[in-house]
Scaffold this motif. Structure first.
Motif, PDB file in Angstrom:
ATOM      1  N   GLY A 102       0.798  -1.227   0.000  1.00  0.00           N
ATOM      2  CA  GLY A 102       0.000   0.000   0.000  1.00  0.00           C
ATOM      3  C   GLY A 102       0.825   1.269   0.000  1.00  0.00           C
ATOM      4  N   ALA A 103       1.913   1.284  -0.770  1.00  0.00           N
ATOM      5  CA  ALA A 103       2.810   2.445  -0.770  1.00  0.00           C
ATOM      6  C   ALA A 103       2.123   3.713  -1.256  1.00  0.00           C
ATOM      7  CB  ALA A 103       4.041   2.148  -1.626  1.00  0.00           C
ATOM      8  N   SER A 104       1.135   3.571  -2.126  1.00  0.00           N
ATOM      9  CA  SER A 104       0.465   4.769  -2.647  1.00  0.00           C
ATOM     10  C   SER A 104      -0.317   5.504  -1.560  1.00  0.00           C
ATOM     11  CB  SER A 104      -0.473   4.391  -3.796  1.00  0.00           C
ATOM     12  OG  SER A 104      -1.526   3.550  -3.344  1.00  0.00           O
ATOM     13  N   TYR A 105      -0.595   4.815  -0.427  1.00  0.00           N
ATOM     14  CA  TYR A 105      -1.349   5.441   0.655  1.00  0.00           C
ATOM     15  C   TYR A 105      -0.470   6.237   1.614  1.00  0.00           C
ATOM     16  CZ  TYR A 105      -4.928   2.087  -0.844  1.00  0.00           C
ATOM     17  OH  TYR A 105      -5.833   1.353  -1.581  1.00  0.00           O
ATOM     18  N   VAL A 106       0.851   6.165   1.465  1.00  0.00           N
ATOM     19  CA  VAL A 106       1.750   6.841   2.414  1.00  0.00           C
ATOM     20  C   VAL A 106       2.551   7.945   1.732  1.00  0.00           C
ATOM     21  CG1 VAL A 106       1.920   4.847   3.945  1.00  0.00           C
ATOM     22  CG2 VAL A 106       3.514   5.044   2.049  1.00  0.00           C
ATOM     23  N   PHE A 107       2.001   8.495   0.660  1.00  0.00           N
ATOM     24  CA  PHE A 107       2.688   9.572  -0.060  1.00  0.00           C
ATOM     25  C   PHE A 107       2.998  10.747   0.865  1.00  0.00           C
ATOM     26  CE2 PHE A 107       2.442  13.466  -2.718  1.00  0.00           C
ATOM     27  CZ  PHE A 107       3.516  13.228  -3.553  1.00  0.00           C
ATOM     28  N   VAL A 142       4.053  10.762   3.777  1.00  0.00           N
ATOM     29  CA  VAL A 142       5.231  10.556   4.613  1.00  0.00           C
ATOM     30  C   VAL A 142       6.489  11.063   3.914  1.00  0.00           C
ATOM     31  CG1 VAL A 142       6.702   8.815   5.684  1.00  0.00           C
ATOM     32  CG2 VAL A 142       4.213   8.617   5.853  1.00  0.00           C
ATOM     33  N   TYR A 143       6.639  10.734   2.635  1.00  0.00           N
ATOM     34  CA  TYR A 143       7.884  11.081   1.934  1.00  0.00           C
ATOM     35  C   TYR A 143       7.735  12.255   0.969  1.00  0.00           C
ATOM     36  CZ  TYR A 143       5.859   8.190  -1.808  1.00  0.00           C
ATOM     37  OH  TYR A 143       5.047   7.660  -2.761  1.00  0.00           O
ATOM     38  N   SER A 144       6.524  12.790   0.807  1.00  0.00           N
ATOM     39  CA  SER A 144       6.361  13.914  -0.122  1.00  0.00           C
ATOM     40  C   SER A 144       7.165  15.155   0.288  1.00  0.00           C
ATOM     41  CB  SER A 144       4.877  14.264  -0.277  1.00  0.00           C
ATOM     42  OG  SER A 144       4.290  14.615   0.960  1.00  0.00           O
ATOM     43  N   PRO A 145       7.340  15.475   1.610  1.00  0.00           N
ATOM     44  CA  PRO A 145       8.159  16.645   1.951  1.00  0.00           C
ATOM     45  C   PRO A 145       9.614  16.524   1.485  1.00  0.00           C
ATOM     46  CG  PRO A 145       6.779  16.040   3.805  1.00  0.00           C
ATOM     47  CD  PRO A 145       6.656  14.932   2.803  1.00  0.00           C
ATOM     48  N   VAL A 146      10.232  15.336   1.671  1.00  0.00           N
ATOM     49  CA  VAL A 146      11.622  15.200   1.234  1.00  0.00           C
ATOM     50  C   VAL A 146      11.707  15.162  -0.287  1.00  0.00           C
ATOM     51  CG1 VAL A 146      11.680  12.642   1.252  1.00  0.00           C
ATOM     52  CG2 VAL A 146      13.763  13.946   1.683  1.00  0.00           C
ATOM     53  N   LEU A 147      10.682  14.635  -0.949  1.00  0.00           N
ATOM     54  CA  LEU A 147      10.653  14.668  -2.406  1.00  0.00           C
ATOM     55  C   LEU A 147      10.577  16.110  -2.895  1.00  0.00           C
ATOM     56  CD1 LEU A 147      10.411  13.020  -5.076  1.00  0.00           C
ATOM     57  CD2 LEU A 147       7.926  13.073  -4.745  1.00  0.00           C
ATOM     58  N   LYS A 148       9.761  16.910  -2.233  1.00  0.00           N
ATOM     59  CA  LYS A 148       9.595  18.310  -2.627  1.00  0.00           C
ATOM     60  C   LYS A 148      10.871  19.107  -2.403  1.00  0.00           C
ATOM     61  CE  LYS A 148       6.717  22.358  -1.575  1.00  0.00           C
ATOM     62  NZ  LYS A 148       5.571  22.864  -0.758  1.00  0.00           N
ATOM     63  N   SER A 149      11.479  18.942  -1.226  1.00  0.00           N
ATOM     64  CA  SER A 149      12.670  19.734  -0.906  1.00  0.00           C
ATOM     65  C   SER A 149      13.889  19.302  -1.711  1.00  0.00           C
ATOM     66  CB  SER A 149      12.968  19.629   0.595  1.00  0.00           C
ATOM     67  OG  SER A 149      13.205  18.278   0.965  1.00  0.00           O
ATOM     68  N   ASP A 201      11.998  10.049  10.956  1.00  0.00           N
ATOM     69  CA  ASP A 201      12.841  11.171  10.514  1.00  0.00           C
ATOM     70  C   ASP A 201      13.841  10.773   9.431  1.00  0.00           C
ATOM     71  OD1 ASP A 201      11.576  12.855  12.355  1.00  0.00           O
ATOM     72  OD2 ASP A 201      12.981  12.310  13.946  1.00  0.00           O
ATOM     73  N   LYS A 202      13.604   9.627   8.756  1.00  0.00           N
ATOM     74  CA  LYS A 202      14.451   9.207   7.638  1.00  0.00           C
ATOM     75  C   LYS A 202      13.567   8.849   6.435  1.00  0.00           C
ATOM     76  CE  LYS A 202      17.977   7.244  10.705  1.00  0.00           C
ATOM     77  NZ  LYS A 202      18.687   5.985  11.108  1.00  0.00           N
ATOM     78  N   PRO A 203      12.825   9.823   5.900  1.00  0.00           N
ATOM     79  CA  PRO A 203      11.901   9.520   4.796  1.00  0.00           C
ATOM     80  C   PRO A 203      12.611   9.028   3.543  1.00  0.00           C
ATOM     81  CG  PRO A 203      12.085  11.894   5.126  1.00  0.00           C
ATOM     82  CD  PRO A 203      12.770  11.249   6.278  1.00  0.00           C
ATOM     83  N   GLY A 204      13.881   9.445   3.342  1.00  0.00           N
ATOM     84  CA  GLY A 204      14.629   8.950   2.187  1.00  0.00           C
ATOM     85  C   GLY A 204      14.842   7.445   2.265  1.00  0.00           C
ATOM     86  N   SER A 205      15.230   6.953   3.444  1.00  0.00           N
ATOM     87  CA  SER A 205      15.399   5.507   3.634  1.00  0.00           C
ATOM     88  C   SER A 205      14.063   4.776   3.514  1.00  0.00           C
ATOM     89  CB  SER A 205      16.020   5.224   5.005  1.00  0.00           C
ATOM     90  OG  SER A 205      17.282   5.848   5.131  1.00  0.00           O
ATOM     91  N   PHE A 206      13.000   5.452   3.915  1.00  0.00           N
ATOM     92  CA  PHE A 206      11.661   4.854   3.804  1.00  0.00           C
ATOM     93  C   PHE A 206      11.305   4.595   2.337  1.00  0.00           C
ATOM     94  CE2 PHE A 206       6.906   5.394   3.879  1.00  0.00           C
ATOM     95  CZ  PHE A 206       6.634   4.235   4.579  1.00  0.00           C
ATOM     96  N   ILE A 207      11.715   5.491   1.440  1.00  0.00           N
ATOM     97  CA  ILE A 207      11.471   5.285   0.004  1.00  0.00           C
ATOM     98  C   ILE A 207      12.208   4.045  -0.484  1.00  0.00           C
ATOM     99  CG2 ILE A 207      11.747   6.266  -2.313  1.00  0.00           C
ATOM    100  CD1 ILE A 207      11.461   9.033  -1.095  1.00  0.00           C
ATOM    101  N   LEU A 208      13.437   3.839  -0.006  1.00  0.00           N
ATOM    102  CA  LEU A 208      14.179   2.639  -0.378  1.00  0.00           C
ATOM    103  C   LEU A 208      13.453   1.387   0.117  1.00  0.00           C
ATOM    104  CD1 LEU A 208      16.672   1.264  -1.585  1.00  0.00           C
ATOM    105  CD2 LEU A 208      17.836   1.608   0.618  1.00  0.00           C
TER     106      LEU A 208
END
Length: 548
Positions: A22-27, A29-36, A183-190
């Motif tokens: 269900g990764a599409s439901y947690v956008f 969580v990682y959208s701030p690091v994607l934006k920045s 506090d590690k949204p980048g690792s969460f994407i991995l």
């Protein structure tokens, strides 16, 4: 080995896959690091999010792949040849295709966010997002279609269970993030690139249609009892996650507390395997101790029992012949298809419009950011309850009274209209009550329409048909969210001294939600027409089939 090939073990494998994808439901969580990291403004980030919504709802390719066939030439003699149809699709190939897309989409997104590769152009990032979200439709199609084929007599219950666990997956993945990747949204994407790719590949070999015969009158079946066991576990998991969500918004958990709560969650996730093994052993025992075995019948009654069995089998064959097996093109030529599609555009579209704007609604009504965040988190719980509950309840009344399932679609659409009116009132606490109603009855549509599709169009091409109906969600969402809610909000907004456009007060959304309530009433009317058109079919075919 036979246990590993069991439909019950396959159901548990499907549940675990659904909980992980269900990764599409947690956008969020990682959208701030994607934006920045990519230097996006809000408009650009929203454009990327649109491709997430499109990808997670566009399931036609997975449906076609599931039922894919090829024609090969076979020569019966040197002078003549014929074309033989050979099926190449099925759950394994669909899951593999989904796993590849999931890994490619989220892995390249992670590479971009961490700076390992140069910042990709926005259209390329949109492609990564589309691939990652599109993979979800492949997993969902493989699990739902196989489950319906394995449990045709309780298709509503099993679809509710499978779709319900997918609805829970967002909340589960957020618990993973808060326990391991806080506090590690980048690792969460991995993790989103690896976990939803590896788990389905490891479990896909258990996803297969049952080799056991369908139970007859004399075959003691514990289907309902064991499916109820899965349902109880699902409800307990949902309740536990809801408690975690609420408590985490009140107090701050330490590391040890997070580990303990997450360990309990994992035990709950693993618990369906106990039911699967027990159910398979019961099926196997009943298969070999059936009172229909001629060896267990005395000579005086053997002939009459065999004659009775032959009559029953003959009636079952006649019922099966009445069940349609339409492909997508044939289904689209029927009035029932467009009634179902239009009703879903009303229900799913208005539901998506609500959840997409719930933060802005809360802001205009004076809710704090913590309160609106809690509303968003709880939406997945209400969504789950609707998915599970509608399938279970519609199955109950189908078996008890032979009620045609579209009547429940009409009831839930009418209830969604009530939820819109509650939100439109703007009364204190109305957003909590309204979003609860909307979440439950919006989720119910996701278990009802695949089940209805399997019953009125058949299961042969179910993957393509129900995924085409699912396209009503983004279509309805675009019309109601962008053209209605967004337009009305901008019309009622004003600019502050800093030039920021905002709107405060009940008037920001009241008219939009009154209109959407009317849209749901329209959908209810369409569902009622579908009910009256299919009522006799349910009574004469579906009800009699499940009774056998």
């Amino acid at each position: 080995m036979e246990t590993l090939n069991s439909r019950w073990v396959g159901t548990v494998a499907s549940i675990w896959i659904q909980l992980s994808v269900g990764a599409s439901y947690v956008f969020g969580v990682y959208s701030p690091v994607l934006k920045s990291s990519q230097g996006y403004d809000q408009s650009t980030l929203d454009s990327v999010a649109v491709f997430k919504d499109i990808g997670s709802n566009f399931g036609l390719l997975s449906g076609f792949l599931y039922s894919a066939v090829v024609f090969s030439s076979s020569s019966s003699s040197s002078s003549s040849s014929s074309w033989v149809k050979r099926k190449i699709g099925g759950p394994w190939i669909v899951i593999t295709a989904g796993a590849i897309q999931c890994f490619v989409g989220y892995f390249f997104m992670w590479l971009a966010v961490t700076g390992i590769i140069p910042r990709p152009p926005v259209p390329v990032m949109c492609l990564f997002m589309f691939l990652g979200a599109h993979s979800q439709t492949f997993f969902n199609t493989a699990n739902v279609v196989t489950a319906v084929q394995n449990f045709p007599d309780y298709s509503g219950t099993i679809v509710g269970i499978i779709k319900g666990f997918l609805g829970l997956s967002g909340a589960i993945l957020i618990q993973v993030y808060q326990t391991i990747f806080v506090d590690k949204p980048g690792s969460f994407i991995l993790m989103l690139a690896l976990l939803p790719s590896i788990i389905p590949l490891l479990l896909m070999f258990f996803i297969r249609t049952s080799s056991l015969p369908s139970p007859s009158k004399s075959f003691i079946s514990n289907e309902k009892e064991n499916l109820n066991g899965f349902s109880v576990i699902a409800l307990l998991l949902a309740f536990y996650v809801m408690i975690l969500i609420i408590s985490q918004n009140v107090v701050t958990y330490g590391m040890h507390t997070r580990i303990i709560t997450f360990t309990i969650l994992l035990i709950g996730i693993l618990s369906p395997s106990v039911i699967a093994v027990r159910a398979h052993l019961t099926d196997t025992k009943n298969k070999f101790s059936s009172i229909d075995d001629p060896l267990l019948i005395n000579e005086e009654n053997q002939e009459s029992v065999l004659t009775e069995n032959d009559d029953e089998k003959r009636e079952i064959v006649l019922l099966e012949e009445k069940v349609p097996h339409l492909n997508l093109w044939q289904a689209m030529q029927t009035v029932n298809f467009w009634l179902l599609f239009s009703a879903m555009a009303c229900g799913l579209g208005s539901g998506m419009a609500t959840v997409n704007n719930i933060s802005q609604i809360g802001g205009s009504l004076g809710y704090t950011s913590v309160e609106t965040r809690t509303l968003v988190s709880l939406w997945s719980i209400w969504n789950f309850l609707g998915r599970f509950g509608a399938g279970y309840i519609s199955d109950y009344f189908l078996h008890l009274k032979g009620w045609a399932r579209p009547i429940f679609m009409a009831v839930t659409l009418a209830s969604m209209g009530l939820g819109h009116l509650v939100i439109a009132s703007g009364l204190p606490g109305a957003l909590y009550a309204g979003s609860t109603l909307m979440g439950i009855f919006y989720g119910s549509q996701w278990s009802l329409f695949p089940t209805i599709s399997s019953e009125i169009f058949g299961v042969t091409h179910l993957g393509t048909i129900f995924n085409t109906v699912a396209l009503a969600s983004p279509i309805g969402s675009y019309i109601l969210s962008v053209k209605l809610v967004g337009f009305m909000y901008d019309k009622e907004s004003s600019s502050d001294i800093n030039g920021h456009v905002n709107c405060v007060g009940n008037h920001c959304f009241m008219l939009s939600f009154i209109i959407m309530a009317g849209v749901c009433v329209l959908g209810c009317g369409l569902a009622l027409i579908l009910f009256f058109r299919t009522r006799r079919f349910y009574e004469d075919v579906i009800y009699k089939r499940v009774k056998h």
